[in-house]
Design a protein around this motif. Structure first.
Motif, PDB file in Angstrom:
ATOM      1  N   LEU A 171       0.836  -1.205   0.000  1.00 57.93           N
ATOM      2  CA  LEU A 171       0.000   0.000   0.000  1.00 57.93           C
ATOM      3  C   LEU A 171       0.871   1.256   0.000  1.00 57.93           C
ATOM      4  O   LEU A 171       1.868   1.335   0.726  1.00 57.93           O
ATOM      5  N   SER A 172       0.481   2.226  -0.806  1.00 59.45           N
ATOM      6  CA  SER A 172       1.221   3.487  -0.824  1.00 59.45           C
ATOM      7  C   SER A 172       0.272   4.641  -1.093  1.00 59.45           C
ATOM      8  O   SER A 172      -0.757   4.480  -1.753  1.00 59.45           O
ATOM      9  N   LEU A 173       0.640   5.815  -0.565  1.00 56.75           N
ATOM     10  CA  LEU A 173      -0.167   7.014  -0.742  1.00 56.75           C
ATOM     11  C   LEU A 173       0.311   7.816  -1.941  1.00 56.75           C
ATOM     12  O   LEU A 173       1.494   7.818  -2.275  1.00 56.75           O
ATOM     13  N   LEU A 174      -0.632   8.488  -2.587  1.00 55.24           N
ATOM     14  CA  LEU A 174      -0.268   9.390  -3.665  1.00 55.24           C
ATOM     15  C   LEU A 174       0.575  10.538  -3.110  1.00 55.24           C
ATOM     16  O   LEU A 174       0.314  11.030  -2.001  1.00 55.24           O
ATOM     17  N   PRO A 175       1.556  11.002  -3.837  1.00 56.91           N
ATOM     18  CA  PRO A 175       2.386  12.146  -3.374  1.00 56.91           C
ATOM     19  C   PRO A 175       1.643  13.463  -3.580  1.00 56.91           C
ATOM     20  O   PRO A 175       1.826  14.167  -4.563  1.00 56.91           O
ATOM     21  N   ILE A 176       0.786  13.796  -2.616  1.00 55.48           N
ATOM     22  CA  ILE A 176      -0.009  15.033  -2.731  1.00 55.48           C
ATOM     23  C   ILE A 176       0.177  15.894  -1.483  1.00 55.48           C
ATOM     24  O   ILE A 176       0.647  15.425  -0.476  1.00 55.48           O
TER      25      ILE A 176
END
Length: 312
Positions: A307-312
């Protein structure tokens, strides 16, 4: 050619699930496998049902006629009348507000709910669907539901076999101008599922769902009479237009399911069904699926390193 590529990929990645989907679209195969499993596990089913009945006072669903519920599910392909307690609805909503969800059910596209506009800007498109992963492990209220004795009793009676919990999924559907590709990908066109030789799903709205605003729509009784507008439709699983369904089934059987937060129902999604794209308010939906066999295709479990988060 795309169909052949999909088949080859499916046989490579999930051979058991892919072969089942090929066979289980035929009624005679579904009936034969279900009957065989029922005979093999009759005594285990009786013990399981007695255990559920001994714990039935612990269910969160206090006013359900469980026998009528199962009869309706068998006859209509859907049954209604479940209602989550307000505190359970609130607990699941808190989980949804505090935990990352994932655009297009993609583990690489995580974002916090309050960051949806930024996530859409990063992706360059509106987000129609965003799913949570590991909901059972991370939300105690959902975990409690997966052990509810009434749900398991209904599952055992309906499946005529010891039920297998094969998937829990929690997701948002947002009121956006989605592309036809996204509407097709996320089942916002009429279709039917072939998830096992016998299976069904419990659905729970965690937000209010008004008419025309993100409701689930099912064609009652269509699990017994799939649309056959051509000879190929008897074995091909595809999407159907609204017009095709309206021309095939009587209007009274096309049922839009609405209700306040906490509304629950069960459906054999071999019935023709679709999710409506919300027009005003986001919809949060919980799905709990039972079947005969678990092919590993329906669950929401992912390792943290996936799982990874968008770079925002």
């Amino acid at each position: 050619m795309p169909l052949l590529k999909t088949l080859v990929r499916g046989l490579s990645e999930m051979p058991g699930y892919t072969l089942m989907r090929g066979a289980a679209r035929f009624q005679i195969v579904r009936s034969t496998v279900t009957a065989g499993r029922r005979m093999l596990h009759a005594s285990r089913l009786r013990r399981m049902l007695r255990a559920c009945e001994a714990r039935i006072d612990h269910t969160v669903f206090k006013k359900v006629d469980r026998d009528t519920f199962v009869i309706d599910l068998r006859d209509q392909g859907a049954a209604f009348g479940l209602q989550l307690p307000p505190d359970m609805v609130a607990a699941i909503l808190r989980h949804a507000e505090q935990t990352p969800c994932y655009a297009d059910r993609d583990p690489a596209k995580g974002f916090q709910l309050v960051q949806r506009e930024k996530a859409e800007h990063k992706l360059g498109k509106p987000i129609l669907v965003a799913q949570y992963f590991n909901a059972t492990q991370e939300c105690p209220a959902i975990a409690q539901l997966t052990h509810d004795p009434l749900l398991h009793w209904i599952a055992g009676r309906y499946l005529d076999s010891p039920p297998t919990l094969v998937g829990v999924n929690l997701w948002w559907t947002f009121p956006v101008d989605a592309s036809e590709e996204d509407r097709n990908r996320h089942a916002h066109l009429f279709h039917r599922d072939v998830d096992d030789f016998r299976f069904f799903k419990f659905f729970f709205y965690l937000t209010d769902v008004a008419p025309g605003d993100g409701a689930h729509v099912c064609v009652l009784g269509s699990h017994r009479s799939p649309p056959a507008r051509s000879l190929a439709d008897r074995w091909i699983i595809r999407r159907y237009s609204d017009q095709e369904i309206q021309e095939t089934y009587p209007a009274f059987s096309i049922h839009e399911i609405c209700g306040p937060a906490g509304t629950g129902f069960a459906e054999n999604t071999l019935c023709i069904h679709k999710g409506r794209t919300p027009s005003r308010s986001p919809r949060l939906l919980l799905q709990i699926q039972f079947a005969l066999y678990d092919y590993g295709a329906m669950h929401d479990r992912r390792d943290a390193d996936q799982l990874s988060l968008l770079p925002i």
